[in-house]
Scaffold this active site. Structure first.
Site, PDB file in Angstrom:
ATOM      1  N   SER A 118       0.840  -1.204   0.000  1.00  0.00           N
ATOM      2  CA  SER A 118       0.000   0.000   0.000  1.00  0.00           C
ATOM      3  C   SER A 118       0.874   1.252   0.000  1.00  0.00           C
ATOM      4  O   SER A 118       1.534   1.531  -0.997  1.00  0.00           O
ATOM      5  CB  SER A 118      -0.961  -0.043   1.196  1.00  0.00           C
ATOM      6  OG  SER A 118      -1.942   0.943   1.092  1.00  0.00           O
ATOM      7  N   HIS A 153      -4.722  -1.593  -3.642  1.00  0.00           N
ATOM      8  CA  HIS A 153      -6.091  -1.989  -3.244  1.00  0.00           C
ATOM      9  C   HIS A 153      -7.087  -1.867  -4.404  1.00  0.00           C
ATOM     10  O   HIS A 153      -8.227  -1.430  -4.219  1.00  0.00           O
ATOM     11  CB  HIS A 153      -6.578  -1.136  -2.065  1.00  0.00           C
ATOM     12  CG  HIS A 153      -5.638  -1.116  -0.905  1.00  0.00           C
ATOM     13  ND1 HIS A 153      -5.249  -2.251  -0.242  1.00  0.00           N
ATOM     14  CD2 HIS A 153      -5.002  -0.068  -0.290  1.00  0.00           C
ATOM     15  CE1 HIS A 153      -4.419  -1.914   0.743  1.00  0.00           C
ATOM     16  NE2 HIS A 153      -4.248  -0.601   0.718  1.00  0.00           N
TER      17      HIS A 153
END
Length: 226
Positions: A118, A153
């Site tokens: 991330s 994501h």
């Protein structure tokens, strides 16, 4: 990694084991950066639990109690630097204050494996799609070790795909990559060499603007399981 690893998949070590395997020697030194979160102690503890089960020597870098004043020498001794998720904007500001942005560039040039999830994936690119500001996704300039843009994501958060397409359509974001939760892009000498995943369906994507439309290409992604 778009998502996954020990913090999202504590019972699925496939991506973390793959990272360790990219080091230049057995039992590599892996240094964790928890700088994107305000719960660094818990995050680092979970890292130690996970990587102690792998063929690795885990450590972490605290910027509140640094192990040494010579962070460059300390980090260049590592075989892998693994960056955790959280707030990309805050993390990059902290790194620049400590000069880690320049040290990481040197570490990459000298062959240290750079990895992360991330925010820890966003940081390596020229720019990223981030939720660092609450309530919206925005484009953020990053370290630029890798060319282009990145979005994590991609399948895990509903607004990621449509917002990323809009960023490309409006010229706010360069061509680049996106990764589902459980998928990771592997770059060697600045070049994308393929994707890997801890989930059979997770993929890495290439995105670019062509003739006024966003082209989204599913890139070869190898499932690491059986």
């Amino acid at each position: 990694m778009g998502g996954g690893g020990f913090s999202m998949e504590p019972d699925n070590p496939l991506l973390d084991a793959y990272v360790v395997a990219q080091a230049r020697k057995k039992n590599p030194a892996v240094c964790f950066f928890p700088h994107a979160t305000d719960d660094a102690t818990r995050y680092a503890l979970n890292f130690f639990k996970a990587f102690s089960r792998l063929d690795a020597r885990p450590a972490f870098l605290s910027l509140f109690t640094p192990p040494t004043a010579d962070l460059e020498s300390y980090l260049l001794e590592q075989d892998v630097i693994y960056v955790g998720g959280g707030n990309t904007r805050n993390m990059l500001a902290l790194w620049r204050e400590w000069g880690l942005d320049k040290i990481l560039q040197k570490a990459y040039a000298e062959g240290v494996v750079l990895a992360g999830i991330s925010a820890g994936a966003n940081c390596w690119f020229e720019e990223c799609s981030t939720d660092s500001v609450p309530g919206k996704l925005s484009v953020l300039a990053c370290l630029g070790i890798l060319k282009g843009s990145f979005c994590p994501h991609y399948d895990g958060e509903a607004e990621r795909r449509p917002t990323l397409h809009q960023f490309h359509l409006t010229g706010q974001m360069k061509a680049g990559y996106a990764a589902d939760d459980g998928a990771a892009g592997h770059f060697i000498d600045d070049v994308f060499s393929g994707g890997v995943s801890s989930r059979p369906w997770a993929k890495v994507y290439g995105l670019r603007l062509e003739d006024g439309s966003v082209v989204e290409e599913v890139l070869p992604t190898r499932f690491l399981g059986v």
